[in-house]
Design a protein around this motif. Structure first.
Motif, short mmCIF file in Angstrom:
data_model
loop_
_atom_site.label_atom_id
_atom_site.label_comp_id
_atom_site.label_asym_id
_atom_site.label_seq_id
_atom_site.Cartn_x
_atom_site.Cartn_y
_atom_site.Cartn_z
N GLU A 25 0.83 -1.21 0.00
CA GLU A 25 0.00 0.00 0.00
C GLU A 25 0.87 1.26 0.00
OE1 GLU A 25 -3.26 2.25 2.82
OE2 GLU A 25 -3.13 0.06 2.93
N GLU A 26 1.89 1.27 0.85
CA GLU A 26 2.75 2.45 0.93
C GLU A 26 3.53 2.69 -0.36
OE1 GLU A 26 6.43 4.17 3.62
OE2 GLU A 26 4.88 2.96 4.60
N LEU A 27 3.94 1.62 -1.03
CA LEU A 27 4.75 1.76 -2.25
C LEU A 27 3.90 1.83 -3.53
CD1 LEU A 27 7.63 -0.74 -1.41
CD2 LEU A 27 7.70 1.76 -1.31
N GLY A 28 2.60 1.72 -3.40
CA GLY A 28 1.74 1.78 -4.58
C GLY A 28 1.79 0.51 -5.40
N LEU A 29 1.98 -0.62 -4.75
CA LEU A 29 2.05 -1.91 -5.43
C LEU A 29 0.84 -2.76 -5.08
CD1 LEU A 29 5.81 -2.70 -4.71
CD2 LEU A 29 4.83 -1.91 -6.87
N THR A 30 0.66 -3.84 -5.81
CA THR A 30 -0.39 -4.81 -5.54
C THR A 30 0.26 -6.09 -5.04
OG1 THR A 30 -1.78 -3.87 -7.28
CG2 THR A 30 -2.29 -6.12 -6.57
N LEU A 31 -0.28 -6.63 -3.96
CA LEU A 31 0.19 -7.91 -3.43
C LEU A 31 -0.66 -9.01 -4.05
CD1 LEU A 31 1.78 -9.77 -1.54
CD2 LEU A 31 0.11 -9.21 0.25
N LEU A 71 4.71 -9.03 -5.96
CA LEU A 71 4.34 -7.63 -5.83
C LEU A 71 4.38 -7.04 -7.23
CD1 LEU A 71 6.73 -6.65 -2.86
CD2 LEU A 71 4.59 -7.93 -2.77
N SER A 72 3.28 -6.43 -7.64
CA SER A 72 3.21 -5.93 -9.01
C SER A 72 2.82 -4.45 -9.04
CB SER A 72 2.21 -6.75 -9.84
OG SER A 72 0.91 -6.66 -9.30
N VAL A 73 3.12 -3.82 -10.17
CA VAL A 73 2.78 -2.42 -10.40
C VAL A 73 1.39 -2.39 -11.03
CG1 VAL A 73 3.42 -0.30 -11.57
CG2 VAL A 73 5.21 -1.84 -10.73
N PRO A 74 0.41 -1.77 -10.38
CA PRO A 74 -0.92 -1.73 -10.97
C PRO A 74 -0.94 -0.92 -12.26
CG PRO A 74 -0.88 -0.58 -8.84
CD PRO A 74 0.49 -1.12 -9.09
N ASN A 75 -1.75 -1.33 -13.18
CA ASN A 75 -1.97 -0.63 -14.45
C ASN A 75 -0.70 -0.50 -15.30
OD1 ASN A 75 -4.74 -0.17 -13.71
ND2 ASN A 75 -4.01 1.48 -12.39
N ASN A 76 0.25 -1.38 -15.12
CA ASN A 76 1.45 -1.39 -15.94
C ASN A 76 1.77 -2.84 -16.29
OD1 ASN A 76 3.94 -1.26 -17.16
ND2 ASN A 76 4.83 0.15 -15.68
N PRO A 77 1.16 -3.37 -17.33
CA PRO A 77 1.35 -4.79 -17.67
C PRO A 77 2.76 -5.14 -18.14
CG PRO A 77 0.01 -3.70 -19.33
CD PRO A 77 0.22 -2.70 -18.22
N THR A 78 3.58 -4.16 -18.48
CA THR A 78 4.94 -4.46 -18.93
C THR A 78 5.96 -4.44 -17.79
OG1 THR A 78 5.40 -2.15 -19.47
CG2 THR A 78 4.50 -3.54 -21.23
#
Length: 162
Positions: A25-31, A71-78
């Motif tokens: 949440e703090e880093l703007g990532l998705t678990l 841990l992934s970056v939301p809205n960035n599929p690449t």
């Protein structure tokens, strides 16, 4: 090119996994709990052997891309992802490919994972303080990037009484 690294100074125990939602949440990532693979270059080409290279720190090349959580970056599929990878001793390590900024991943975790390192350790310290019955009085972020957490007793008696 594959530049898979691990943050060697972090030893993640099973009980530490509970802080990952707050870290993300703090880093703007998705678990992505239970995700068994993470995005990276896709094949090991033996072109990275610095001290933090994953293959020198318990994550062998045949483990690259494999994980228990990601841990992934939301809205960035690449964007590449961070794998939470279990190693032989039963602990976990963060593993990720930082080549080309991880195609957007490193904006969230730092060029070599320094933001991830700091944020994970902060939330682990907060969880340990709570477990010990302490309350957080203050959290300060210095201009040098250091975090200072001031703790105090959870319960106090007014006027110093017993």
């Amino acid at each position: 090119m594959s530049h898979v690294t691990s943050i060697n100074d972090i030893v993640i125990k099973e009980e530490d996994l509970k802080v990952l939602p707050a870290v993300c949440e703090e880093l703007g990532l998705t678990l992505n709990q239970g995700q068994s693979s993470y995005k990276w270059y896709g094949r090991w080409v033996n072109d990275y052997s610095a001290q933090d290279a994953a293959h020198l720190n318990g994550i062998t090349p045949d483990m690259y891309g494999k994980c228990e959580h990601a841990l992934s970056v939301p809205n960035n599929p690449t964007a590449y992802e961070v794998g939470v990878t279990k190693i032989a001793d039963g602990t976990y390590r963060f593993a990720f490919d930082f080549w080309s900024g991880g195609h957007g991943l490193c904006k969230h975790i730092g060029a070599k994972g320094e933001k991830l390192y700091q944020t994970f350790n902060k939330h682990k310290a907060l969880a340990n303080a709570q477990k010990a019955g302490l309350k957080v009085k203050n959290i300060e972020n210095s201009s040098t990037g250091k975090i200072k957490i001031t703790l105090g007793p959870k319960f106090s008696t007014p006027f110093g009484g017993k």
